[in-house]
Design an enzyme around this catalytic site. Structure first.
Site, PDB file in Angstrom:
ATOM      1  N   ASP A 132       0.868  -1.167   0.000  1.00  0.00           N
ATOM      2  CA  ASP A 132       0.000   0.000   0.000  1.00  0.00           C
ATOM      3  C   ASP A 132       0.917   1.233   0.000  1.00  0.00           C
ATOM      4  O   ASP A 132       2.128   1.115   0.224  1.00  0.00           O
ATOM      5  CB  ASP A 132      -0.888  -0.029   1.246  1.00  0.00           C
ATOM      6  CG  ASP A 132      -1.693   1.243   1.425  1.00  0.00           C
ATOM      7  OD1 ASP A 132      -2.395   1.646   0.484  1.00  0.00           O
ATOM      8  OD2 ASP A 132      -1.580   1.853   2.503  1.00  0.00           O
TER       9      ASP A 132
ATOM     10  N   ASP B 155      -0.210   5.219   0.930  1.00  0.00           N
ATOM     11  CA  ASP B 155      -0.502   6.183   1.993  1.00  0.00           C
ATOM     12  C   ASP B 155      -0.682   5.478   3.329  1.00  0.00           C
ATOM     13  O   ASP B 155      -1.497   4.553   3.448  1.00  0.00           O
ATOM     14  CB  ASP B 155      -1.782   6.967   1.667  1.00  0.00           C
ATOM     15  CG  ASP B 155      -1.681   7.738   0.358  1.00  0.00           C
ATOM     16  OD1 ASP B 155      -1.618   8.964   0.408  1.00  0.00           O
ATOM     17  OD2 ASP B 155      -1.646   7.097  -0.716  1.00  0.00           O
TER      18      ASP B 155
ATOM     19  N   ASP C 278      -1.721  -0.798   5.906  1.00  0.00           N
ATOM     20  CA  ASP C 278      -1.920  -0.143   7.197  1.00  0.00           C
ATOM     21  C   ASP C 278      -3.368  -0.086   7.641  1.00  0.00           C
ATOM     22  O   ASP C 278      -3.647   0.365   8.751  1.00  0.00           O
ATOM     23  CB  ASP C 278      -1.383   1.296   7.138  1.00  0.00           C
ATOM     24  CG  ASP C 278      -2.236   2.176   6.226  1.00  0.00           C
ATOM     25  OD1 ASP C 278      -2.386   1.850   5.031  1.00  0.00           O
ATOM     26  OD2 ASP C 278      -2.763   3.190   6.718  1.00  0.00           O
TER      27      ASP C 278
END
Length: 211
Positions: free
Chosen positions: A3, A5, A166
């Protein structure tokens, strides 16, 4: 597969600037970084809807309201990434994986048009053989489509892959694709601890991948 961001980069400062300028132009009060941090993760249209709703009741925002606000947001956010930074250990991790011969892919819900310049500014573009943005395919995370596409392009099975993210979007997408997911504690998960999503492993620093 990574991922972007909240995993490799902290983009909330720039996203907050764009969100707040959008709200001010629409005659609304700015949201501030604490709120924006909890709203990101589902792509720009959803961020805009949550900003207009000042929370997670985004279903009450009309398509017309979203379209007007999104146009402003995209224009402002497209002016630069001066406040965005790499997380500690992100660059070292990508460098180490490349040295080991591991093929890398990026799967993010960020609109595709913003990704090349951002990766270049962060000096990490060279590490990824495949990049999937939030509008590259018809579906975005938590749908597994991006992961499945990368696996097909790379000619690998789910057992040969690892996804690092995240948020619950990442964990759910990986789980649906049959891929093990490692999650970092410092990212954006709507204000909830990522451990609650039961990823295969939780890290406080990406460099722990090599421990």
């Amino acid at each position: 597969m990574f991922d972007l961001d909240g995993t490799l980069i902290d983009s909330v400062p720039d996203l907050t600037v764009a969100t707040d300028q959008m709200l001010v132009q629409l005659g609304r009060a700015p949201a501030g970084m604490d709120k924006v941090r909890n709203w990101v993760g589902n792509g720009a249209p959803m961020l805009v809807r949550r900003a207009l709703a000042d929370g997670f009741a985004e279903q009450h925002i009309s398509a017309e309201q979203e379209a007007q606000a999104l146009a402003i947001f995209m224009q402002v956010y497209g002016t630069g990434n001066s406040l965005t930074t790499l997380y500690p250990g992100a660059l070292e991790t990508l460098q180490s994986l490349k040295m080991l011969g591991v093929k890398l892919a990026l799967i993010t819900n960020k609109p595709e048009k913003f990704i090349p310049e951002l990766l270049a500014e962060m000096q990490i573009a060279e590490y990824f053989e495949w990049v999937v943005g939030g509008d590259t395919l018809p579906q975005k995370k938590p749908d597994p489509a991006g992961l499945l596409w990368v696996m097909q392009q790379a000619g690998v099975t789910a057992e040969q892959c690892l996804f690092v993210g995240d948020s619950r979007n990442d964990v759910q997408a990986a789980r649906s694709a049959g891929v093990a997911c490692i999650a970092v504690t410092y990212g954006y998960n709507y204000g909830e601890p990522i451990s609650a999503e039961n990823p295969a492993l939780v890290l406080e620093d990406l460099r722990e991948l090599f421990l």
